[in-house]
Design a protein around this motif. Structure first.
Motif, PDB file in Angstrom:
ATOM      1  N   VAL A   1      -2.328   8.442  -9.721  1.00  0.00           N
ATOM      2  CA  VAL A   1      -1.728   8.447  -8.387  1.00  0.00           C
ATOM      3  C   VAL A   1      -0.227   8.186  -8.515  1.00  0.00           C
ATOM      4  CG1 VAL A   1      -1.786   7.453  -6.088  1.00  0.00           C
ATOM      5  CG2 VAL A   1      -3.876   7.502  -7.466  1.00  0.00           C
ATOM      6  N   PRO A   2       0.639   9.091  -8.045  1.00  0.00           N
ATOM      7  CA  PRO A   2       2.095   8.885  -8.152  1.00  0.00           C
ATOM      8  C   PRO A   2       2.515   7.567  -7.504  1.00  0.00           C
ATOM      9  CG  PRO A   2       1.601  11.127  -7.416  1.00  0.00           C
ATOM     10  CD  PRO A   2       0.317  10.375  -7.382  1.00  0.00           C
ATOM     11  N   SER A   3       3.204   6.741  -8.245  1.00  0.00           N
ATOM     12  CA  SER A   3       3.562   5.412  -7.756  1.00  0.00           C
ATOM     13  C   SER A   3       4.482   5.464  -6.543  1.00  0.00           C
ATOM     14  CB  SER A   3       4.223   4.609  -8.880  1.00  0.00           C
ATOM     15  OG  SER A   3       5.391   5.279  -9.358  1.00  0.00           O
ATOM     16  N   MET A   4       5.322   6.522  -6.450  1.00  0.00           N
ATOM     17  CA  MET A   4       6.267   6.588  -5.330  1.00  0.00           C
ATOM     18  C   MET A   4       5.563   6.802  -3.990  1.00  0.00           C
ATOM     19  SD  MET A   4       5.833   9.679  -6.887  1.00  0.00           S
ATOM     20  CE  MET A   4       7.022   9.589  -8.198  1.00  0.00           C
ATOM     21  N   PHE A   5       4.289   7.187  -4.009  1.00  0.00           N
ATOM     22  CA  PHE A   5       3.557   7.377  -2.762  1.00  0.00           C
ATOM     23  C   PHE A   5       3.114   6.049  -2.152  1.00  0.00           C
ATOM     24  CE2 PHE A   5       1.889  11.995  -2.847  1.00  0.00           C
ATOM     25  CZ  PHE A   5       3.115  12.443  -3.298  1.00  0.00           C
ATOM     26  N   GLU A   6       2.978   5.016  -2.985  1.00  0.00           N
ATOM     27  CA  GLU A   6       2.538   3.695  -2.524  1.00  0.00           C
ATOM     28  C   GLU A   6       1.224   3.785  -1.754  1.00  0.00           C
ATOM     29  OE1 GLU A   6       5.640   1.431  -0.587  1.00  0.00           O
ATOM     30  OE2 GLU A   6       7.193   2.502  -1.685  1.00  0.00           O
ATOM     31  N   PHE A   7       0.303   4.611  -2.245  1.00  0.00           N
ATOM     32  CA  PHE A   7      -0.970   4.779  -1.570  1.00  0.00           C
ATOM     33  C   PHE A   7      -1.785   3.490  -1.528  1.00  0.00           C
ATOM     34  CE2 PHE A   7      -0.921   9.545  -2.164  1.00  0.00           C
ATOM     35  CZ  PHE A   7      -1.066   9.850  -0.826  1.00  0.00           C
ATOM     36  N   SER A   8      -1.563   2.599  -2.446  1.00  0.00           N
ATOM     37  CA  SER A   8      -2.345   1.354  -2.467  1.00  0.00           C
ATOM     38  C   SER A   8      -1.815   0.309  -1.498  1.00  0.00           C
ATOM     39  CB  SER A   8      -2.361   0.769  -3.886  1.00  0.00           C
ATOM     40  OG  SER A   8      -1.037   0.460  -4.313  1.00  0.00           O
ATOM     41  N   SER A   9      -0.697   0.600  -0.825  1.00  0.00           N
ATOM     42  CA  SER A   9      -0.097  -0.330   0.126  1.00  0.00           C
ATOM     43  C   SER A   9      -0.443   0.072   1.554  1.00  0.00           C
ATOM     44  CB  SER A   9       1.428  -0.358  -0.037  1.00  0.00           C
ATOM     45  OG  SER A   9       2.030  -1.089   1.016  1.00  0.00           O
ATOM     46  N   ALA A  10      -1.080  -0.830   2.293  1.00  0.00           N
ATOM     47  CA  ALA A  10      -1.438  -0.548   3.682  1.00  0.00           C
ATOM     48  C   ALA A  10      -0.203  -0.379   4.558  1.00  0.00           C
ATOM     49  CB  ALA A  10      -2.317  -1.668   4.235  1.00  0.00           C
ATOM     50  N   ASP A  11       0.936  -0.926   4.117  1.00  0.00           N
ATOM     51  CA  ASP A  11       2.151  -0.840   4.918  1.00  0.00           C
ATOM     52  C   ASP A  11       2.790   0.548   4.856  1.00  0.00           C
ATOM     53  OD1 ASP A  11       1.941  -3.481   5.684  1.00  0.00           O
ATOM     54  OD2 ASP A  11       3.104  -4.208   3.961  1.00  0.00           O
ATOM     55  N   ARG A  12       2.454   1.321   3.825  1.00  0.00           N
ATOM     56  CA  ARG A  12       3.001   2.685   3.716  1.00  0.00           C
ATOM     57  C   ARG A  12       2.040   3.625   4.443  1.00  0.00           C
ATOM     58  NH1 ARG A  12       6.834   5.134   0.275  1.00  0.00           N
ATOM     59  NH2 ARG A  12       7.084   7.291   0.945  1.00  0.00           N
ATOM     60  N   ARG A  13       2.409   3.996   5.668  1.00  0.00           N
ATOM     61  CA  ARG A  13       1.493   4.737   6.523  1.00  0.00           C
ATOM     62  C   ARG A  13       1.804   6.228   6.592  1.00  0.00           C
ATOM     63  NH1 ARG A  13       3.034   2.991  10.985  1.00  0.00           N
ATOM     64  NH2 ARG A  13       4.489   1.370  10.367  1.00  0.00           N
ATOM     65  N   TYR A  14       2.616   6.701   5.679  1.00  0.00           N
ATOM     66  CA  TYR A  14       2.895   8.129   5.577  1.00  0.00           C
ATOM     67  C   TYR A  14       3.123   8.457   4.113  1.00  0.00           C
ATOM     68  CZ  TYR A  14       7.669   6.302   5.430  1.00  0.00           C
ATOM     69  OH  TYR A  14       8.787   5.591   5.118  1.00  0.00           O
ATOM     70  N   ASN A  15       2.923   9.724   3.745  1.00  0.00           N
ATOM     71  CA  ASN A  15       3.185  10.115   2.359  1.00  0.00           C
ATOM     72  C   ASN A  15       4.659  10.435   2.197  1.00  0.00           C
ATOM     73  OD1 ASN A  15       3.326  12.492   3.781  1.00  0.00           O
ATOM     74  ND2 ASN A  15       2.028  13.675   2.410  1.00  0.00           N
ATOM     75  N   CYS A  16       5.049  10.896   1.024  1.00  0.00           N
ATOM     76  CA  CYS A  16       6.465  11.193   0.772  1.00  0.00           C
ATOM     77  C   CYS A  16       6.967  12.255   1.751  1.00  0.00           C
ATOM     78  CB  CYS A  16       6.646  11.699  -0.657  1.00  0.00           C
ATOM     79  SG  CYS A  16       6.380  10.433  -1.920  1.00  0.00           S
TER      80      CYS A  16
END
Length: 534
Positions: A493-508
């Motif tokens: 999983v690309p780290s810049m996407f921050e998919f594991s963070s609930a606070d990141r609610r959109y992709n790149c």
């Protein structure tokens, strides 16, 4: 019926998207094609929002079968140049969570950005214009069309297919394709519908075209409240709430568009919102009254057509092929409009069916066994989409759960974009159609990313967690955290996407710099991802 009949190679029932695309392919390759429809164009149709898988596979169909007009329909620019100015642009999927009796919470939103630098801009299709155009493409290549024509008698035997219309006309063909949708003639004739339907999703819909719908970006004092990178009005917008969702598909969101319309529809879980005797307009008004965050968009809006109201949307067929016949797309089954996967499944099926049918016509062998791959593909696409949508309806009950689950869908779609683009780039470089062979021969048929074992494992684990919530075996918060932890795989999983963070609610946002970062990440990605995408 065999005497004095007009002979064709293939008869296709239905002149909508599926029937017209397949008719164009077959006629382009020199075969005699009959297209029959009990109605005439222009006609209303659903399936108005594209996704990258749909449009990229349309380009693959155009390349594989040498029908460039189909490729012209796969981008916003191509549609406006060659087809109609009544279509809108789509740059994102927007999801806004709504709670009864409460204003919308700006932190309860998610947005998925389409990587247009890689795949171009997607579209909001004004289907009556698009479908009519595609029918003219089939006619251009030699297809014979009969509109306002009802099939009254149909016989299929070892010698061929024989049709008689309500006007007394008689036709014969070597093969017949049913693209008529829910009222499939062949499903009825051969008793193919499963009862009960095998799918877990239970939803119904009401929908219409509206005028005067306010862009949702104007429904707050400041767009920055939502913290998402793009305007809601630039994409397909979804209002989510426990037990259902609403789509807002603007055809009027680009300066080049001459339309004033928006497609509006509501899909409801029949177990939470059973159908009653009230009118669709009354039900729509009751939803606006219940959710003030949605009502803001419709203060000055009104419908312009008769409402369409369905019973349960889902239906399935025990098989989609038989000797000398097949059922395509919605003739075989359907799930729900969520994620706009109905049209994606349609083009995936057409890509495979075209090749199988051309070879069968050459060999004069139309046994069901020759088309078993097509049957397996369509059934897997439906079953997979059912699990995706069923889990989504469960996730609508809690924003934290939805926030985790939606990124499973988002990541799978992204991986598949790279998979398809890799094969298309190879074709452009070599001109070898074999470069496109892998599009329909993946390891995991039906999957959002059908070539990746790692993604399949992630999807299954995440879906199991959501299903456990639906069964009362797991809390929403525990399931959400479990899903987020699945993305803690930096080699996958690309780290810049921050998919594991609930606070990141959109992709790149997929600008040039971010695409460069993704390709840089790919050098250290797992072998599975490198082989699949890069």
């Amino acid at each position: 019926m065999m005497n004095n009949s007009k002979a064709f190679d293939v008869a296709i029932l239905g002149t909508g998207f599926s029937g017209s695309v397949l008719g164009s392919i077959l006629a382009r390759h020199g075969y005699k094609v009959l297209l029959i429809d009990e109605k005439e164009h222009p006609k209303f149709a659903v399936g108005e929002a594209t996704i990258p898988q749909t449009t990229m596979m349309m380009r693959a169909i155009a390349d594989r079968y040498d029908v460039p007009e189909i490729g012209a329909c796969s981008t916003f620019e191509g549609i406006h140049e060659h087809v109609t100015s009544h279509c809108g642009v789509k740059t994102n999927f927007g999801f806004v969570y709504q709670r009864p009796g409460m204003p919308q919470n700006p932190k309860e939103v998610t947005q998925n950005i389409i990587p247009h630098l890689l795949v171009g801009y997607d579209c909001h299709w004004f289907r009556q214009d698009l479908d009519a155009y595609l029918l003219t493409v089939a006619i251009k290549y030699g297809a014979f069309v009969r509109q306002n024509t009802r099939v009254e008698d149909l016989v299929i035997n070892k010698e061929g297919v024989y049709l008689k219309t309500h006007q007394g006309e008689q036709y014969s063909a070597r093969y017949i394709v049913d693209s008529t949708g829910f009222k499939s003639i062949l499903a009825k004739q051969f008793n193919l519908r499963e009862s009960p339907c095998r799918f877990n999703t239970h939803s119904r819909s009401i929908f219409n075209h509206f005028i005067g719908v306010k862009p949702y970006d104007e429904c707050a004092d400041s767009n920055s409240l939502w913290g998402v990178p793009q305007a809601w009005h630039d994409g397909t917008m979804h209002h989510l709430f426990a037990g259902g969702w609403m789509w807002v598909i603007p055809f009027n969101n680009h300066p080049k568009s001459n339309s004033n319309l928006c497609s509006i529809g509501v899909s409801l879980d029949t177990r939470d919102f059973p159908k009653t005797d009230i009118t669709p307009q009354q039900e729509f008004d009751s939803i606006l009254a219940k959710f003030p965050g949605i009502a803001l968009q419709f203060e000055n809006a009104r419908p312009v057509r008769e409402w369409i109201s369905t019973d349960r949307l889902q239906y399935s067929s025990e098989r989609c092929v038989g000797d000398r016949f097949c059922l395509t797309a919605q003739a075989g089954g359907t799930i729900d409009a969520l994620f706009s996967r109905g049209m994606a499944n349609t083009v995936d099926g057409l890509y495979a069916l075209g090749d199988l049918l051309l070879k069968a016509l050459e060999d004069n062998d139309f046994s069901a066994q020759r088309f078993e791959y097509f049957n397996h593909l369509q059934q897997r696409l439906l079953d997979y989409n059912d699990r995706l949508v069923h889990c989504s309806y469960i996730a609508f009950s809690d924003f934290a759960l939805w926030n985790a689950w939606y990124r499973v869908w988002s990541f799978g779609g992204l991986l598949n974009v790279f998979r398809i683009k890799k094969m298309q780039d190879q074709y452009k470089e070599t001109g070898d159609l074999a470069s496109l062979n892998g599009l329909n021969n993946p390891s995991y048929l039906g999957s959002l990313c059908p070539g990746s074992r790692q993604y399949e494992e992630l999807f299954n684990a995440a879906a199991s967690a959501v299903e456990a919530v639906g069964e009362g075996k797991l809390s929403s918060n525990v399931a959400a955290n479990k899903i987020l932890s699945l993305f803690e795989q930096p080699d996958f999983v690309p780290s810049m996407f921050e998919f594991s963070s609930a606070d990141r609610r959109y992709n790149c946002t997929f600008d040039f710099d971010e695409i460069v970062k993704i390709f840089a990440w790919s050098k250290s990605a797992s072998p599975d991802v490198q082989k699949l995408c890069f």
